[in-house]
Design a protein around this motif. Structure first.
Motif, PDB file in Angstrom:
ATOM      1  N   LEU A  33       0.956  -1.285  -0.004  1.00  0.00           N
ATOM      2  CA  LEU A  33       0.093   0.043   0.124  1.00  0.00           C
ATOM      3  C   LEU A  33       0.944   1.064   0.034  1.00  0.00           C
ATOM      4  O   LEU A  33       0.522   2.161  -0.540  1.00  0.00           O
ATOM      5  N   ALA A  34       1.961   1.212   0.754  1.00  0.00           N
ATOM      6  CA  ALA A  34       2.847   2.434   0.709  1.00  0.00           C
ATOM      7  C   ALA A  34       3.214   2.625  -0.600  1.00  0.00           C
ATOM      8  O   ALA A  34       3.413   3.644  -1.125  1.00  0.00           O
ATOM      9  N   VAL A  35       3.919   1.521  -1.465  1.00  0.00           N
ATOM     10  CA  VAL A  35       4.393   1.513  -2.821  1.00  0.00           C
ATOM     11  C   VAL A  35       3.219   2.181  -3.397  1.00  0.00           C
ATOM     12  O   VAL A  35       3.583   3.131  -4.506  1.00  0.00           O
ATOM     13  N   ALA A  36       1.833   1.777  -3.552  1.00  0.00           N
ATOM     14  CA  ALA A  36       0.821   2.001  -4.290  1.00  0.00           C
ATOM     15  C   ALA A  36       0.483   3.559  -4.174  1.00  0.00           C
ATOM     16  O   ALA A  36       0.270   4.457  -4.832  1.00  0.00           O
ATOM     17  N   ALA A  37       0.811   3.965  -2.626  1.00  0.00           N
ATOM     18  CA  ALA A  37       0.484   5.240  -2.350  1.00  0.00           C
ATOM     19  C   ALA A  37       1.370   6.340  -2.846  1.00  0.00           C
ATOM     20  O   ALA A  37       0.985   7.662  -3.344  1.00  0.00           O
ATOM     21  N   GLU A  38       2.704   6.097  -2.889  1.00  0.00           N
ATOM     22  CA  GLU A  38       3.800   6.757  -3.584  1.00  0.00           C
ATOM     23  C   GLU A  38       3.530   6.738  -5.027  1.00  0.00           C
ATOM     24  O   GLU A  38       3.565   8.166  -5.691  1.00  0.00           O
ATOM     25  N   GLU A  39       2.853   5.948  -5.622  1.00  0.00           N
ATOM     26  CA  GLU A  39       2.811   5.925  -7.068  1.00  0.00           C
ATOM     27  C   GLU A  39       1.576   6.806  -7.474  1.00  0.00           C
ATOM     28  O   GLU A  39       1.584   7.560  -8.431  1.00  0.00           O
ATOM     29  N   ARG A  72      10.110   8.552  -2.346  1.00  0.00           N
ATOM     30  CA  ARG A  72       9.922   9.781  -1.917  1.00  0.00           C
ATOM     31  C   ARG A  72       8.888   9.987  -0.862  1.00  0.00           C
ATOM     32  O   ARG A  72       8.967  10.966  -0.013  1.00  0.00           O
ATOM     33  N   ILE A  73       8.274   9.088  -0.718  1.00  0.00           N
ATOM     34  CA  ILE A  73       7.098   9.116   0.335  1.00  0.00           C
ATOM     35  C   ILE A  73       7.541   9.305   1.675  1.00  0.00           C
ATOM     36  O   ILE A  73       8.536   8.478   2.088  1.00  0.00           O
ATOM     37  N   GLU A  74       6.901   9.991   2.658  1.00  0.00           N
ATOM     38  CA  GLU A  74       7.136  10.107   4.177  1.00  0.00           C
ATOM     39  C   GLU A  74       6.673   8.761   4.784  1.00  0.00           C
ATOM     40  O   GLU A  74       5.710   8.200   4.232  1.00  0.00           O
ATOM     41  N   ILE A  75       7.735   8.236   5.796  1.00  0.00           N
ATOM     42  CA  ILE A  75       7.280   6.889   6.186  1.00  0.00           C
ATOM     43  C   ILE A  75       7.334   7.435   7.962  1.00  0.00           C
ATOM     44  O   ILE A  75       8.090   7.930   8.426  1.00  0.00           O
ATOM     45  N   GLY A  76       6.065   7.038   8.376  1.00  0.00           N
ATOM     46  CA  GLY A  76       6.072   7.446   9.866  1.00  0.00           C
ATOM     47  C   GLY A  76       5.175   6.565  10.734  1.00  0.00           C
ATOM     48  O   GLY A  76       4.594   5.454  10.244  1.00  0.00           O
ATOM     49  N   THR A  77       4.860   6.887  12.206  1.00  0.00           N
ATOM     50  CA  THR A  77       4.307   6.036  12.925  1.00  0.00           C
ATOM     51  C   THR A  77       3.352   7.096  13.588  1.00  0.00           C
ATOM     52  O   THR A  77       3.588   8.306  13.760  1.00  0.00           O
ATOM     53  N   GLY A  78       2.207   6.523  13.978  1.00  0.00           N
ATOM     54  CA  GLY A  78       1.254   7.695  14.588  1.00  0.00           C
ATOM     55  C   GLY A  78       0.332   6.849  15.589  1.00  0.00           C
ATOM     56  O   GLY A  78      -0.856   6.507  15.210  1.00  0.00           O
ATOM     57  N   VAL A  79       0.796   6.344  16.783  1.00  0.00           N
ATOM     58  CA  VAL A  79       2.081   6.512  17.449  1.00  0.00           C
ATOM     59  C   VAL A  79       2.579   5.389  18.056  1.00  0.00           C
ATOM     60  O   VAL A  79       1.845   4.440  18.027  1.00  0.00           O
ATOM     61  N   ILE A  80       3.810   5.710  18.376  1.00  0.00           N
ATOM     62  CA  ILE A  80       4.362   4.558  19.158  1.00  0.00           C
ATOM     63  C   ILE A  80       4.415   4.908  20.678  1.00  0.00           C
ATOM     64  O   ILE A  80       4.465   6.003  21.230  1.00  0.00           O
TER      65      ILE A  80
END
Length: 340
Positions: A33-39, A72-80
């Motif tokens: 999904l992250a790959v698809a979101a970047e595309e 390119r896409i930012e990668i994060g957590t929400g939250v640890i």
């Protein structure tokens, strides 16, 4: 212009029609999904962390894998949940994941939320100091993490080390320059938002917060953001802070969308209790045809005040459908509201 990303809780179950039936499914589909979101042109892939639950719980392997597959896409957590974290180990894991991703990590941390088990952090080996609470412990862990991410040496080197040391005190490695400025605090109250501002953390405000005035969630969040930015200015930080809010937004552009979310369009904020003493307001879902969504979202004061919008996704509906949701928001809603 706003940055628009997704936020996934990473649920899995073998319930009928679930597309994520195992932990393996949830993790591998999160990467896809992250790959698809970047595309598609989205700006962020964020993941919630819950322990003792059939959801994402160990974020750094996942973040590193996504970092290796995207550019390119930012990668994060929400939250640890920082009650569970050894801050030095967290600094090492975060530094490694950030370097793998080319310094794209946006690390959201917090005190955490109601749990699956009683005092789960005790099983991880942590106890609040005498006279303090688990929330105090989370903030203490956070302050240690922030100091560690500054990259200054603090550990006395061994006189006979296995490998040669650089001069002076040692820091944890790997150190990723700039990560300290990409730490976010998930705040459920005005007071903790102001605390985060004083410490120079960015702000994440979720789809729920302490009900401190009885007003709608988006109004309370807008006031929280204003209090946060005022505290930031008062602290004298030299950079501009970032602020995100999370929302469930489902444009209905197909019969399948209508089947899944057609009944969610009339939802309203809900009020409940996170524990015996904490009254909270839970935000509504936004669902409807794009022109209807545009009108409703234009009235959301917290979205207007934030620079980043995280779309909570129903990950158990599968990668293709969640990519469709993101594409629908980016194509049919965001341009009409000036977000794109």
């Amino acid at each position: 212009m706003k940055k628009i990303g997704f936020l996934s809780f990473g649920h899995w179950s073998d319930a009928p029609y679930s597309q994520t039936r195992s932990a393996s499914d949830a993790l591998l589909q999160a990467i896809e999904l992250a790959v698809a979101a970047e595309e598609l042109g989205a700006d962020g892939a964020y993941f919630r962390v819950h322990h003792f639950a059939q959801q994402h719980s160990s974020p750094f392997p996942l973040l590193a894998a996504i970092g290796a597959r995207t550019s390119r896409i930012e990668i994060g957590t929400g939250v640890i949940d920082m009650r569970y974290e050894n801050p030095l180990y967290t600094a090492e894991d975060a530094g490694a994941a950030d370097l793998i991703a080319g310094r794209r990590l946006q690390l959201g941390i917090s005190r955490g939320s109601p749990e699956q088990v009683v005092d789960g952090w005790r099983y991880f080996g942590f106890e609040p100091r005498e006279g303090t609470t688990d929330a105090d412990m989370a903030r203490e862990h956070t302050e240690t993490l922030l100091a560690t991410l500054e990259g200054e040496g603090f550990a006395r080197p061994h006189p006979r080390p296995m490998f040669p040391n650089p001069p002076g005190l040692l820091r944890v490695e790997p150190h990723s320059e700039g990560l300290r400025e990409r730490i976010w605090w998930g705040s459920g109250s005005d007071a903790t938002a102001q605390w985060a501002a004083r410490l120079g953390m960015n702000l994440q405000s979720s789809t729920l917060k302490d009900d401190e005035s009885g007003e709608p969630l988006h109004v309370q969040q807008r006031k929280q953001i204003e209090a946060y930015r005022e505290a930031w200015r008062a602290a004298g930080h030299q950079r501009s802070p970032r602020v995100s809010v999370s929302r469930s937004i489902f444009p209905i552009v197909s019969d399948l969308d209508d089947m899944y979310f057609g009944d969610a369009g009339d939802s309203e904020d809900k009020v409940g209790y996170l524990d015996a003493n904490t009254r909270a307001v839970f935000g509504r879902s936004y669902a409807g045809e794009p022109d209807v969504l545009v009108k409703r979202l234009a009235e959301d004061e917290a979205i207007a005040a934030a620079d980043t919008l995280l779309l909570t996704v129903p990950n158990q509906l599968g990668v293709d459908y969640n990519a469709h949701i993101l594409e629908s928001v980016l194509t049919h809603v965001a341009p009409e509201l000036g977000w794109r």
